[in-house]
Design an enzyme around this catalytic site. Structure first.
Site, PDB file in Angstrom:
ATOM      1  N   GLU A 182      24.862  11.240  20.620  1.00  0.00           N
ATOM      2  CA  GLU A 182      23.739  12.052  19.788  1.00  0.00           C
ATOM      3  C   GLU A 182      22.058  12.421  20.621  1.00  0.00           C
ATOM      4  O   GLU A 182      22.144  13.331  19.749  1.00  0.00           O
ATOM      5  CB  GLU A 182      23.794  11.097  19.253  1.00  0.00           C
ATOM      6  CG  GLU A 182      24.997  10.573  18.206  1.00  0.00           C
ATOM      7  CD  GLU A 182      24.631   9.079  17.750  1.00  0.00           C
ATOM      8  OE1 GLU A 182      24.850   8.442  18.059  1.00  0.00           O
ATOM      9  OE2 GLU A 182      24.796   9.076  16.968  1.00  0.00           O
ATOM     10  N   ARG A 210      17.772   2.866  10.747  1.00  0.00           N
ATOM     11  CA  ARG A 210      17.958   4.226  11.596  1.00  0.00           C
ATOM     12  C   ARG A 210      17.381   4.930  12.049  1.00  0.00           C
ATOM     13  O   ARG A 210      16.717   4.828  12.950  1.00  0.00           O
ATOM     14  CB  ARG A 210      19.911   4.715  12.975  1.00  0.00           C
ATOM     15  CG  ARG A 210      19.640   5.017  14.317  1.00  0.00           C
ATOM     16  CD  ARG A 210      20.720   5.455  14.530  1.00  0.00           C
ATOM     17  NE  ARG A 210      21.620   4.107  15.414  1.00  0.00           N
ATOM     18  CZ  ARG A 210      21.560   4.028  17.248  1.00  0.00           C
ATOM     19  NH1 ARG A 210      20.725   4.610  18.093  1.00  0.00           N
ATOM     20  NH2 ARG A 210      21.762   3.050  17.559  1.00  0.00           N
TER      21      ARG A 210
HETATM   22  N1  MTE Z   1      31.520  16.201  20.588  1.00  0.00           N
HETATM   23  C1  MTE Z   1      32.133  16.809  20.056  1.00  0.00           C
HETATM   24  N2  MTE Z   1      32.764  17.827  20.873  1.00  0.00           N
HETATM   25  N3  MTE Z   1      32.835  16.628  19.063  1.00  0.00           N
HETATM   26  C2  MTE Z   1      32.158  15.327  17.986  1.00  0.00           C
HETATM   27  O1  MTE Z   1      32.385  15.250  16.719  1.00  0.00           O
HETATM   28  N4  MTE Z   1      30.757  13.741  18.340  1.00  0.00           N
HETATM   29  C3  MTE Z   1      29.263  12.932  18.434  1.00  0.00           C
HETATM   30  C4  MTE Z   1      28.698  13.297  19.589  1.00  0.00           C
HETATM   31  N5  MTE Z   1      29.604  14.379  20.475  1.00  0.00           N
HETATM   32  C5  MTE Z   1      31.819  14.898  18.651  1.00  0.00           C
HETATM   33  C6  MTE Z   1      31.014  14.866  19.691  1.00  0.00           C
HETATM   34  C7  MTE Z   1      28.539  12.073  18.210  1.00  0.00           C
HETATM   35  S1  MTE Z   1      28.732  11.555  16.293  1.00  0.00           S
HETATM   36  C8  MTE Z   1      29.125  10.790  18.880  1.00  0.00           C
HETATM   37  S2  MTE Z   1      28.225   9.404  18.487  1.00  0.00           S
HETATM   38  C9  MTE Z   1      29.615  10.773  20.256  1.00  0.00           C
HETATM   39  O2  MTE Z   1      30.152  11.727  20.240  1.00  0.00           O
HETATM   40  C10 MTE Z   1      30.695  10.016  20.431  1.00  0.00           C
HETATM   41  O3  MTE Z   1      31.526  10.254  21.605  1.00  0.00           O
HETATM   42  P1  MTE Z   1      30.816   9.203  22.680  1.00  0.00           P
HETATM   43  O4  MTE Z   1      30.142   8.122  22.355  1.00  0.00           O
HETATM   44  O5  MTE Z   1      31.555   9.429  23.572  1.00  0.00           O
HETATM   45  O6  MTE Z   1      29.225   9.631  22.550  1.00  0.00           O
HETATM   46  N1  HPA Z   2      25.056   3.911  14.842  1.00  0.00           N
HETATM   47  C1  HPA Z   2      26.570   4.980  14.570  1.00  0.00           C
HETATM   48  N2  HPA Z   2      27.608   4.441  13.428  1.00  0.00           N
HETATM   49  C2  HPA Z   2      27.467   3.276  13.291  1.00  0.00           C
HETATM   50  C3  HPA Z   2      25.885   2.187  13.668  1.00  0.00           C
HETATM   51  C4  HPA Z   2      24.951   3.060  14.578  1.00  0.00           C
HETATM   52  O1  HPA Z   2      23.852   1.825  14.865  1.00  0.00           O
HETATM   53  N3  HPA Z   2      26.173   1.323  13.674  1.00  0.00           N
HETATM   54  C5  HPA Z   2      27.899   1.019  12.640  1.00  0.00           C
HETATM   55  N4  HPA Z   2      28.491   2.530  12.589  1.00  0.00           N
HETATM   56 MO1  MOS Z   3      27.927   9.232  15.762  1.00  0.00          MO
HETATM   57  S1  MOS Z   3      27.052   9.314  13.970  1.00  0.00           S
HETATM   58  O1  MOS Z   3      27.810   7.637  16.094  1.00  0.00           O
HETATM   59  O2  MOS Z   3      29.618   9.257  15.051  1.00  0.00           O
END
Ligand code: MTE
Ligand code: HPA
Ligand code: MOS
Length: 772
Positions: A723, A320
């Site tokens: 993210e 990534r």
């Molecule tokens: N927001 C909060 N409050 N706490 C978290 O741990 N994790 C982040 C983001 N926002 C996180 C957060 C990460 S790394 C990801 S991948 C996404 O939330 C995952 O949730 P979603 O796919 O429902 O957005």
């Molecule tokens: N993003 C986050 N988590 C993951 C991924 C990715 O692309 N692939 C495997 N785990």
């Molecule tokens: Mo988020 S780093 O894809 O949990």
């Protein structure tokens, strides 16, 4: 009969997080709040005190004899396979048998009557080590000829040699980008309750319950159907609980089954920080060739990452990084290589952005380099290199960018933040030559949405409508504070046209939805929202058929109105209608499913369409630095971020704000530091500084691009948000860079290393002053 114009909590409307009040009043239940059955025991990890050594012997007598200790577990106690590697590479033993590979590596577990007793006893082990040489970082690893911990990736398009021939300028340099600790408020925790036969139930704080389930089964040597993993919510995950909970779940389960008692394991913050993985830090060599207008002709990059002792998720993370080394820019000729280096440090893992930020930050460094080399505002360079909307739109992995809105986002932010006038004022301020210098920077983000492991892009759900008209919602995603459950419940409320509070949000459990993916890659609401909608639509279809048959109207005459159902000329309250459907024996439960369309990826050739779509955003930050101390503050940040048609604007704004601050922390004050013995010295909040509320920008204007709509058929045309805005923090880093550059009249790119701690800012100022 209730008669609302619209339902409460409709999609595309602001609705507070379903647990907001519980979070702030302390009534939200986390794993550690679950009532402990009598006889619950507590486990603690005993860890290595050296970075790399053969284990010649382990004397655990004193540990066993310590007060309150019930048992000590080593690799010999594992009934199944001694491995918790998430990718099936079988390179991550729960407990090592022959050698330790990082300082702080778990080597055994103590089980005791209290957590305190277990923790004290864990200190008493006597391990006989035969010390081996260690390599702690990617540079040392390369010098020591350490192997890649997983397969590297190459992305290539065009011919960089050819590209360089047409360019009049070329810059080659190196950048180091630091890692980051997740610093979730709730640390790792697993609580295993043994059942009859092979059964075990594990309550824990994981983003990936299905993987934890499979790992526990594998370690116990039982089928997956004997293991149930439950997660009501996490106190933050940020990627740190995508794979790292496997070990804790395995240890608690092995102990629980062996002793036939419930067993809980919860490391303290120091152990959480030293024994579990973090964001990968990188050393990146870049080589950029460009013409006199600042247009890039060729980019070559090598991305070496500190992966730690096992592969964990380092393959997809370093992939990534390459996928985002272009950020929002077109590189006519490009060659990128990843170097996932094995090191004698904790195994690094997922962290918000998943390697993407480390790629983006280098793209932005190159924009700065070009700007300084040509004496132009880096924003001009950025704009000159943006992907085109109809041409110049092929990425280094050969996916065409079809949904490019970066031009509009940046243009609107440039206007709303008054960038040009403020930059002019800042240049004038700096020209006066005072101690306090200012900088401003406007940086874009483009982030690819989908798991690059294509098969991960699937989700399931389970929806029940009870005969009183209340609805039970379950899906495979996990709640970590991001508001996923709220959004998915909004989707279901919208489908049935009932008020949000009619939907019961329930814990994630492997019992209800099997084979789920991690809640990660920002795709939680895209995937689970669609899967929940699928279940709701199935039930609705049965209800429509029932109504049309019973009332003798066509199916098109059955409509779900707010809290009511209209059937021909008649309108019936939703709960009455459901009662009638139940009496007529309509099936009121459904399992939903979704898989993302259009995506495919061939890693061997480095080509495909790994991402369904892109999310975009931009931020503009202004900072002031003190050139005598290196201290700084963020005076103002303006953000415009694209979330398509937001499912819930207020939650999305919260995600944008939080991600920005976390991204800023990564690039400014959050510094991980290992001593030469490989011991992590920044092991607690005492030595590791995350941003505080008082570090936020003094003026903070955050807007969503309200005109945006996902051109792909995502859930209600929304876009993922978790993210992408993390990388908006880069504007702070580049603004600091400009403030530093002012001490030498912007004659060279300061090449700040990340994180730009006050010490680094001061050192850069001193270095440039010396040249001025
Ligand atoms: N927001 C909060 N409050 N706490 C978290 O741990 N994790 C982040 C983001 N926002 C996180 C957060 C990460 S790394 C990801 S991948 C996404 O939330 C995952 O949730 P979603 O796919 O429902 O957005
Ligand atoms: N993003 C986050 N988590 C993951 C991924 C990715 O692309 N692939 C495997 N785990
Ligand atoms: Mo988020 S780093 O894809 O949990």
């Amino acid at each position: 009969m209730k008669d609302h114009q619209t339902i409460n909590g409709a999609v595309h409307h602001d609705l507070k997080h379903d647990s907001a009040i519980k979070h702030v009043t302390g009534r939200a239940e986390y794993t550690d709040d679950i009532g402990e059955p009598a006889g619950t025991l507590h486990a603690y990890l005993g860890v290595s005190t050296v970075a790399h050594a053969n284990i010649k012997g382990m004397d655990l007598t004193a540990v066993r004899n310590a007060p309150g200790v019930v048992d000590v577990l080593t690799a010999d106690d594992i009934p199944g396979v001694n491995d918790v590697s998430p990718t099936g590479r079988h390179d991550e033993p729960v407990f090592p048998t022959e050698k330790v590979e990082f300082h702080g590596q778990p080597i055994f577990a103590v089980v005791a009557e209290t957590r305190d007793a277990a923790r004290r006893a864990a200190e008493l082990a006597k391990v006989d080590y035969e010390i081996l040489p260690h390599a702690l970082d990617p540079v040392a690893a390369k010098e020591a000829d350490y192997p890649h911990v997983t397969d590297p990736l190459t992305l290539k398009r065009g011919d960089v040699e050819e590209g360089r021939k047409t360019a009049t300028n070329r810059i080659k340099a190196q950048m180091t980008v630091g890692g980051q600790d997740h610093m979730y408020l709730e640390g790792h925790i697993a609580f295993a309750i043994p059942g009859e036969d092979d059964d075990v139930i594990v309550h824990c704080s994981t983003q990936h319950p299905s993987e934890a389930q499979h790992m526990v089964a594998h370690v116990l040597g039982v089928p997956s159907n004997a293991v149930i993993v439950n997660v009501r919510r996490m106190g933050g995950g940020f990627g740190g609980k995508e794979s790292q909970m496997n070990l804790f779940c395995a240890v608690a389960s092995v102990a629980a089954k062996k002793l036939n008692c419930p067993v809980k394991i919860r490391p303290d913050r120091d152990q959480d920080m030293t024994a579990t993985g973090k964001r990968h830090d990188f050393v990146i060599d870049y080589d950029v060739a460009f013409d006199d207008d600042g247009r890039i002709q060729a980019v070559e990059g090598e991305f070496a990452a500190r992966c730690g002792w096992t592969s964990d998720l380092s393959g997809p993370v370093t992939d990534r990084a390459l996928f985002h080394a272009d950020n929002a820019y077109f590189y006519p000729h490009v060659l990128l290589n990843s170097r996932p280096m094995k090191t004698n440090t904790v195994s690094n893992t997922a962290f918000r952005g998943f390697g993407g930020p480390q790629g983006v930050v280098v793209a932005e460094r190159m924009m700065e380099e070009i700007g300084y080399a040509l004496g132009k505002d880096p924003l001009e360079i950025r704009k000159a290199n943006f992907y085109g909307e109809t041409d110049r739109n092929i990425t280094p992995y050969h996916q065409t960018v079809e949904d490019n809105v970066i031009g509009r986002v940046v243009e609107e932010l440039e206007e709303s933040s008054d960038y040009q006038a403020r930059r002019k004022a800042i240049l004038e301020h700096n020209a006066k030559g005072g101690i306090l210098r200012k900088g401003i920077s406007l940086t874009p983000v483009k982030f690819g949405i989908s798991f690059t492991a294509t098969w991960y892009n699937q989700a399931g759900s389970l929806v029940h409508v009870y005969n009183d008209g209340s609805i039970h919602l379950n899906h495979g995603g996990t709640e970590m504070g991001q508001g996923l459950n709220t959004k998915v419940a909004q989707v279901v409320a919208d489908a049935f046209q009932v008020d949000f509070d009619r939907i019961k949000i329930t814990k994630t459990t492997t019992e209800k939805v099997p084979n789920t993916s991690a809640t990660a890659a920002s795709s939680g609401s895209d995937l689970n929202g669609m899967a929940a909608l699928d279940a709701a639509e199935q039930i609705k279809a049965r209800l429509v058929k029932f109504a049309s048959e019973k009332w003798g109207v066509s199916e098109s005459e059955v409509r779900f109105l707010p809290n009511n159902v209209q059937i021909g000329a008649e309108t019936i309250a939703f709960d009455d209608f459901i009662k009638q459907a139940y009496m007529a024996r309509v099936h009121l439960s459904a399992a939903g499913f979704y898989k993302t369309p259009k995506i495919h990826w061939d890693r061997a050739s480095g080509t495909g369409r790994p991402f369904y779509y892109y999310a975009y955003g931009a931020s503009c930050s202004e900072v002031t630095i003190d050139t005598l101390t290196g201290e700084y503050r963020v005076d103002r940040t303006d953000i415009l971020h694209d979330v398509g048609r937001s499912l819930n604007p207020i939650l999305d704004k919260g995600q944008v704000e939080g991600a920005f601050i976390q991204g800023m922390g990564w690039l400014t004050t959050e510094e991980l530091w290992w001593d030469d013995k490989g011991q992590l010295r920044t092991h607690a909040p005492s030595t590791y500084k995350i941003p505080l509320a008082s570090d936020r920008p003094r003026v903070f204007n955050v807007d969503l691009a309200d005109w945006s709509e996902n051109r792909e058929m995502t859930i209600k045309r929304s876009k993922a948000v978790g993210e992408p805005p993390f990388m908006l923090g880069i504007s702070v880093f580049e603004a600091l860079s400009m403030a530093v550059a002012s001490v030498n009249d912007y004659s060279e790119c300061p090449r700040l290393e990340a994180p730009a701690t006050p010490e680094r800012v001061l050192m850069a100022v001193e270095r440039l002053k010396g040249k001025g």
